[in-house]
Design a protein around this motif. Sequence first.
Motif, short mmCIF file in Angstrom:
data_model
loop_
_atom_site.label_atom_id
_atom_site.label_comp_id
_atom_site.label_asym_id
_atom_site.label_seq_id
_atom_site.Cartn_x
_atom_site.Cartn_y
_atom_site.Cartn_z
N GLU A 57 0.84 -1.20 0.00
CA GLU A 57 0.00 0.00 0.00
C GLU A 57 0.87 1.25 0.00
OE1 GLU A 57 -2.45 -0.54 3.40
OE2 GLU A 57 -3.77 -1.97 2.39
N GLY A 58 0.26 2.37 -0.39
CA GLY A 58 1.01 3.62 -0.53
C GLY A 58 1.71 4.05 0.74
N ASP A 59 1.02 3.94 1.89
CA ASP A 59 1.60 4.46 3.12
C ASP A 59 2.18 3.34 3.97
OD1 ASP A 59 -0.83 3.36 3.38
OD2 ASP A 59 -1.60 4.73 4.89
N PHE A 60 3.19 2.68 3.43
CA PHE A 60 3.80 1.57 4.14
C PHE A 60 4.77 2.06 5.22
CE2 PHE A 60 6.27 2.42 0.33
CZ PHE A 60 7.54 2.59 0.84
N GLU A 61 5.02 1.18 6.17
CA GLU A 61 5.97 1.52 7.23
C GLU A 61 7.19 0.63 7.16
OE1 GLU A 61 4.74 2.18 11.28
OE2 GLU A 61 2.77 2.82 10.55
N LEU A 62 8.33 1.31 7.10
CA LEU A 62 9.61 0.61 6.97
C LEU A 62 10.48 1.08 8.14
CD1 LEU A 62 10.75 -1.27 4.77
CD2 LEU A 62 11.72 0.73 3.68
N GLU A 63 10.86 0.14 9.01
CA GLU A 63 11.68 0.55 10.14
C GLU A 63 12.91 -0.34 10.22
OE1 GLU A 63 9.05 1.73 13.54
OE2 GLU A 63 10.84 1.17 14.67
N ASP A 64 14.08 0.30 10.20
CA ASP A 64 15.35 -0.43 10.23
C ASP A 64 15.39 -1.52 9.16
OD1 ASP A 64 16.28 1.10 12.32
OD2 ASP A 64 15.44 -0.24 13.84
N GLY A 65 14.87 -1.20 8.00
CA GLY A 65 14.95 -2.16 6.90
C GLY A 65 13.95 -3.29 6.98
N VAL A 66 13.02 -3.20 7.94
CA VAL A 66 12.00 -4.26 8.07
C VAL A 66 10.63 -3.66 7.76
CG1 VAL A 66 10.94 -5.93 9.63
CG2 VAL A 66 13.39 -5.43 9.80
N LEU A 67 9.87 -4.36 6.95
CA LEU A 67 8.56 -3.88 6.53
C LEU A 67 7.49 -4.34 7.52
CD1 LEU A 67 6.98 -2.50 4.14
CD2 LEU A 67 6.63 -4.81 3.27
N ASP A 68 6.62 -3.42 7.91
CA ASP A 68 5.46 -3.78 8.72
C ASP A 68 4.47 -4.52 7.82
OD1 ASP A 68 3.22 -4.02 10.20
OD2 ASP A 68 2.96 -1.88 10.62
N ARG A 69 4.23 -5.76 8.12
CA ARG A 69 3.42 -6.59 7.21
C ARG A 69 1.97 -6.12 7.13
NH1 ARG A 69 6.82 -10.64 5.55
NH2 ARG A 69 5.25 -11.78 4.41
N ASP A 70 1.55 -5.26 8.04
CA ASP A 70 0.21 -4.70 7.94
C ASP A 70 0.10 -3.77 6.74
OD1 ASP A 70 -0.64 -6.10 10.11
OD2 ASP A 70 -0.33 -4.47 11.55
#
Lengths: 321, 258
Positions: B14-27
């Motif tokens: 989805e457009g507003d994805f969350e990426l933290e420390d190179g890890v994608l929030d699977r939601d």
Amino acid sequence: MSDGVLVAGEVTRQGLRPGTAELIAAGVKLKEEGAGSLTVALIDVEADAHVDAVNLAGVDEVLTIGAVPERFEAHVAQAALETLIEQRRPRIVLAGHTFASLGFMPAVAARGSHGFASDATAVSCGPDGIRARRGAYGDRLVAELEFPGKDTVVVLLREGAFEPAEGAGSAAVEAVALEIADRARTERIELRDPPAGDVDITAADFLLAIGRGVEEEEQVAEFEELAGRMGATLSASRPLVDAGWISRDRQVGQSGTTVTPKVYLALGISGAVQHLAGMSKAKTIIAVNSDADAPIFSVAHYGAVADLYEVADELRRQFDE
Amino acid sequence: MKVLVPVKQAAVLEGDFELEDGVLDRDSLDWQINEWDEFSVEAGLRLVEAAGGEVVVATVGDEDAEDALRAALAKGADRAVRIWDPVLEDADPLAVAHVLAALVERERPDLVLAGVQSSDAANAATGVALAGLLDWPRVAVVRSIEVEGGSLTVERELEGGAAEVLRLELPALLTVQTGANEPRYANLRAIKQARQKPLEVVDPGALGVDEVALETAAGSRLVSLAAPARGAGATLLQGGAEQVAGQIVEIVRERMAS
């Protein structure tokens, strides 16, 4: 212990595939990073004819494997690569992410339990070992991959990811005899040239290209009319051709046509890799897409996040003036 | 004729994805059946409708992936197999091929039809890797298939719109290209009936694939994910449709005159 870089060059009906010089450039870079000597293998009945073209600066060795069927045959190519890898134990094997490679390189990697990355845009050899980068989630993200515990890593490079290598080299040339000619498991019945269409989109200076954003077949005629009004030729990305809405001779992309017009105006094309491969060398690229994250914006010179129908209506009106 | 069709429930970011420390929030992910698999499923259904036999669809995926299997069952596939173990999360194409190879050994189909690639990862590798492990003849990027007795005649797509017609013996594996056919839609009744069709869930161990084998088979490991460097990037044309069109007209006229 494995050592060295083995580049699998590709010879097509049109001769040496230009991407082979890009693979060599990647090989030279890996060699400078300490991956070992650089070998280029040519597996083709006409391999000898292309030795000079791959004997580029930095190449240590060119191998020709000429005792193969006259046409490319995936199972023969697989046997050749497997034998070369077994004999030479390269640390890295580079090939293009092309339709030919896709027919055998994943099999080579799987059977050998090698490291593997396809459609890679970068590859490196450093203190962390071999690393490769490739797109993820429809090219919206970039994944960095590592290959722990792998003696040999097979990397298929996206064409255009490296500038072609240049300059004459002084490689040793060796003809390698491999007993693989009988490994073919397909028989060619026919080779079909692309259907001759009434449009040559490669000759157009101005292409109006439409894609999946177009929702109804009937609308294709409206865009054709708009193209005519603007002095453009209508072309399309694959989904519209697959749907049968537009003829295949108007398809831009890897399995269609590569175009280099002065202006490429893309309406409702998100920009799959295969499409970008066919148009990214256009001199001016203008993209209109409602999705701000569409990959096409990464190659466009001008972009608008907008509804393609609204923009098309305005274009129709303003080109009338 | 028995046809096995491996399918994938592909991720859409989805457009507003969350990426933290190179890890994608699977939601940040939506899921849908891989576009290529619509065509491989259809190809399998047509072959079995003409020659008799069975279409088995299979996937390597968690419970959410059953949507892809149910969709294929609703279209007419006979039964489905889902293979899963949490260690397969983020499995690379070679690990997936290894698991599928064990299923093929059990099922012994005449033909495996895979999609050319998946719309999310686009490795274009799982099918041909699977054929390699099975030591089966295969053809990649196929847009038409005919069966005659024990052999197949297929049209393989080449770059630039050309094609090669090839013959090969069964058992074989093909990777099917989009546009190869017109995938059917399932009607409501068929969707309901699909709930009654067999859907088997197995773990890789039951197919004889242990964790060590999976680790050895895997071709890569994900280090991190990042947003791509967009290079110089496109100059954004601002304003509403009228202003955008006006700027396009200007750019086109200027560039075409030069």
